[in-house]
Design a protein around this motif. Sequence first.
Motif, PDB file in Angstrom:
ATOM      1  N   ALA A  22      18.858 -14.068  24.405  1.00  0.00           N
ATOM      2  CA  ALA A  22      19.206 -12.937  24.907  1.00  0.00           C
ATOM      3  C   ALA A  22      20.565 -12.562  25.637  1.00  0.00           C
ATOM      4  O   ALA A  22      21.191 -11.476  25.428  1.00  0.00           O
ATOM      5  N   ARG A  23      21.101 -13.641  26.385  1.00  0.00           N
ATOM      6  CA  ARG A  23      22.307 -13.750  26.959  1.00  0.00           C
ATOM      7  C   ARG A  23      23.466 -14.254  25.900  1.00  0.00           C
ATOM      8  O   ARG A  23      24.621 -13.979  26.471  1.00  0.00           O
ATOM      9  N   GLY A  24      23.239 -14.545  24.670  1.00  0.00           N
ATOM     10  CA  GLY A  24      24.072 -14.796  23.837  1.00  0.00           C
ATOM     11  C   GLY A  24      24.756 -16.290  24.155  1.00  0.00           C
ATOM     12  O   GLY A  24      25.824 -16.808  23.804  1.00  0.00           O
ATOM     13  N   THR A  25      23.863 -17.186  24.820  1.00  0.00           N
ATOM     14  CA  THR A  25      24.190 -18.594  25.186  1.00  0.00           C
ATOM     15  C   THR A  25      23.767 -19.668  24.771  1.00  0.00           C
ATOM     16  O   THR A  25      23.814 -20.860  24.879  1.00  0.00           O
ATOM     17  N   LEU A  26      22.841 -19.216  23.611  1.00  0.00           N
ATOM     18  CA  LEU A  26      22.118 -20.290  22.682  1.00  0.00           C
ATOM     19  C   LEU A  26      23.225 -21.298  22.137  1.00  0.00           C
ATOM     20  O   LEU A  26      24.247 -20.968  21.329  1.00  0.00           O
ATOM     21  N   ALA A  27      23.033 -22.586  22.312  1.00  0.00           N
ATOM     22  CA  ALA A  27      23.958 -23.623  21.846  1.00  0.00           C
ATOM     23  C   ALA A  27      24.051 -23.634  20.276  1.00  0.00           C
ATOM     24  O   ALA A  27      25.005 -24.113  19.747  1.00  0.00           O
TER      25      ALA A  27
END
Length: 78
Positions: A22-27
Amino acid sequence: MIVQDGLDAIQRRAEEILVAEARGTLANPPWLATCRRRVTEVAGAALHSRVASSSVSGLAQVRALTEAASPCHAGAQV
């Protein structure tokens, strides 16, 4: 992971993944997309298999699902 840490750890990790997504921080978003696709494919195959042959043991079904889902094995980075 289930054996080592239990289902609660799996749930916590799933929640962490959803938050990161959701935050767009998925590796590694493509890996998650691949796993989601494979789960859908495997779940569909399992349902088809269960309907087609109810004589197959639960353990055999679990083994077949594990082999089918192997591209999403532990250790992959999310």
